[in-house]
Design an enzyme around this catalytic site. Structure first.
Site, PDB file in Angstrom:
ATOM      1  N   LYS A 147       0.753  -0.905   0.000  1.00  0.00           N
ATOM      2  CA  LYS A 147      -0.115   0.023  -0.020  1.00  0.00           C
ATOM      3  C   LYS A 147       0.795   1.347   0.073  1.00  0.00           C
ATOM      4  O   LYS A 147       0.493   2.212  -0.510  1.00  0.00           O
ATOM      5  CB  LYS A 147      -0.812  -0.022   1.328  1.00  0.00           C
ATOM      6  N   ASP A 151      -9.841   2.181   2.248  1.00  0.00           N
ATOM      7  CA  ASP A 151     -10.096   1.698   3.594  1.00  0.00           C
ATOM      8  C   ASP A 151     -10.722   2.625   4.643  1.00  0.00           C
ATOM      9  O   ASP A 151     -11.436   2.208   5.493  1.00  0.00           O
ATOM     10  CB  ASP A 151      -8.665   1.310   4.415  1.00  0.00           C
ATOM     11  N   ALA A 197      -1.114   0.443  15.364  1.00  0.00           N
ATOM     12  CA  ALA A 197      -0.823   1.586  14.833  1.00  0.00           C
ATOM     13  C   ALA A 197      -0.020   1.356  13.339  1.00  0.00           C
ATOM     14  O   ALA A 197       0.693   2.181  12.712  1.00  0.00           O
ATOM     15  CB  ALA A 197       0.339   2.268  15.575  1.00  0.00           C
TER      16      ALA A 197
END
Ligand code: NDP
Length: 273
Positions: free
Chosen positions: A65, A101, A128
């Site tokens: 990503k 997302d 995180a």
């Protein structure tokens, strides 16, 4: 339109549910298209090849990503803030990138726990990593600004502060005393609780029973965290809705159609898990 070629690229990608979702929509909207799986250790080569062959777009999954964000000519604000892209659109010789997302998370909670927007308490975020970054941006756009973050790596937790300037973060380790009486929503954005992974070292004991529990994991659908939440009669949401809704937003970027979700698709996905 000529045949639309699409796919999901990642490593691993073989077990992705995205093909099941997008093939169902291609068929129900009568779009001539193919949705393929690209499992590769050479992300850039494959993206450039898809672009050169006139593909419509790609979904991007772990671990690419961040690379997808780098390769884009233009990105939406969610991608810029999270530095992560999970949806690519090839158009007019350019690569457009989106982080769907973010919207996927919001749409899932709107559907499955609509009262979540009324929460006036702090939010507890476990994790995180990439998903946590998308969730922090989503929470900020909805107007939440008070976030307690629990993560193994404190440095990664502090880096969440870059995602949105309005977010007030307090960082904890798993062994710290977290002020549970201040919390209205708990979000698991770690991979702990997935099949074959570590157990989440966190219990819901001490939380008010009105607290909403969201787990981004969908394998299994019912993590130990959600089981505990249900046993305490809390509202519990698993990660499948987020997966389906991020796919809807991707489909909309490619075809200008915002697909509806039939219960049969959800059932098919649940069987495929
Ligand atoms: P990342 O690898 O970016 O982040 C993983 C997170 O889990 C980090 O916070 C990491 O902590 C923590 N973690 C992992 N193992 C341990 C451990 N043994 N002890 C303590 N902390 C641990 O992954 P992503 O953010 O991309 O994905 C997280 C999960 O979200 C996935 O596993 C998947 O289940 C789910 N997911 C759901 C989606 C959906 O649409 N519903 C989409 C994509 C993912 P640290 O920073 O300290 O390493």
């Amino acid at each position: 339109m000529s045949m639309a070629r699409l796919g999901v690229i990642g490593n691993p990608a073989a077990h992705s549910l995205s093909p099941v979702i997008h093939r169902a929509w291609l068929s129900s909207y009568d779009i001539e298209g193919r949705y393929e799986i690209i499992e590769t250790s050479d992300f850039i080569k494959h993206v450039r090849a898809c672009q050169a062959q006139g593909w419509r777009g790609l979904n991007v999954t772990l671990p690419y990503k961040g690379d997808a964000y780098e390769i884009c000519d233009e990105c939406d604000e969610a991608a810029v803030r999270t530095k992560a892209v999970n949806c690519l659109l090839f158009e007019s010789g350019r690569i457009f990138g989106f982080n769907t997302d973010v919207a996927g998370f919001i749409l899932a909670l709107d559907e499955e726990a609509p009262l979540w927007r009324n929460n006036r308490h702090a939010i507890l975020l476990l994790g995180a990593g990439g998903v946590a970054r998308a969730i922090v941006y989503a929470l900020a756009t909805v107007g939440f600004d008070n976030l307690h973050v629990v993560n193994r790596s404190a440095a990664r937790a502090h880096a969440l502060g870059e995602v949105h300037k309005n977010m007030n973060l307090k960082i904890y380790g798993y062994d710290d005393n977290i002020p549970l009486n201040e919390i209205g929503l708990v979000i698991n954005a770690t991979s702990m609780g997935m099949k074959n992974s570590a157990l989440l070292p966190f219990s819901l004991e001490g939380l008010d029973k009105d607290v909403i529990i969201f787990d981004s994991i969908y394998t299994p659908l019912e993590t130990d965290l959600l089981k505990e939440g249900r046993a305490r009669a809390m509202i519990c949401v698993n990660g499948l809705g987020m997966l389906i809704h991020q796919a809807r937003v991707s489909f909309a970027h490619w075809f200008d159609i915002f697909p509806s979700v039939h219960s049969s698709l959800r059932a098919t996905l649940e069987r495929a898990l």
